[in-house]
Design a protein around this motif. Sequence first.
Motif: not given
Length: 402
Positions: A309-310, A339-341, A374-375, A330-333
Amino acid sequence: MPLHEERAPRQKTLEVSDLLAPRLARTILTLALISYLGVTVLNLVGEHFDTWVFLFALLCLGLIFVLQLRHSAAHAAAAPPWQTAATLGAQALLTYLPIVLFHAQWGAMAGFLAGSLLLLLPARAAWPAYGVVGLSMLIPPTLDGLSVVETIYLCQSTLLTGLVVYGLSRLATLVRVLHDTRGELAGSAVANERLRFARDLHDLLGYSLSAITLKSELIHRLIPTHPRRAMEEISEVLTVSRQSLADVRAVSSGLRSMSLEQELGSAQSLLEAADLEVRVEARIGLLREQVDTVLAAVLREAITNLLRHSQAGFCSIEAVQEAGQVRLCVVNDGAHPSYRDVSPHSGSGLGNLQERLRSAHGKLTAEHGPGDTFRLVAEVPACPVRGVADPGAEVFPRGSAA
């Protein structure tokens, strides 16, 4: 013959007996009522009443029997007040009016009335009324000139009959309620097991299949230019697929553990293979099995969501135990809301994680931040909650890895 085949017929017989239990309890109650009526009939036969008088007695006994069966039914106490008053009034008349003709020989029917009062009236009124009915049976033998012993016996037998009728009626109702409850619990257990199986398959295979997809895409890019590296990645895909098969077997067989520490290493390896910049910090020490399993499941789902999803380029994973809490962050950009699957049935991973954390008395926080970040934060008590039984870990094999 194998042992499990020998036990099967016996288990089936026990289940059939259990299914007949409510009917058996009701039959015992009915036979007890008939026995008391039979005692009264024998008493009347010994007095040599006229035929019409005796037939009148049988008619009254039949009506009392029908009323008592009604009062002993499971839902009799829930009847409207007017209906309860009408049936109790009818039973009282059938109890006391025939005493004019049959005297003390009719006294056993007062026990039925006493039992009905206990069954239908509120406890505050039922027990005094029960006592009054018992004491009222001192009058007929006194008027008949019977001895003190016979007078007390009639009073005592009335009270005893009332307790027997009340106890057997309540027992039959209780057996019925327990039987119905067991059926409901069995249905609930089946539904919960289906949900657990679906949830565990989602958490296990979602992560593993995402890893296989990612590595297959990497192999496709590497084959023209780096065939040796592609062969190494193929070996890893085979390892992941074998582990996926073991995970599915573990779900069906009920194995129950998973390691956060191993999942941290697995997640780092997978994200690096996807060309993400990864930072992992772990200060967790020794965790109890349930916490270890739940947080490992959270990490799996977080990485699965990140990949599906990212369009992340960076991921930070922090696992820390401090102040009696274990926290996984868990943190990601690259987590743009648009944006979705696009695949159908993309899953309900966060809902599954909330259920897992709730079983361990933890909480889950998931939120979008600035810069399309997203965190996800999961916090669980490091020690069992006082006074609450540990419900056990979720179904995963220890040491499963992507």
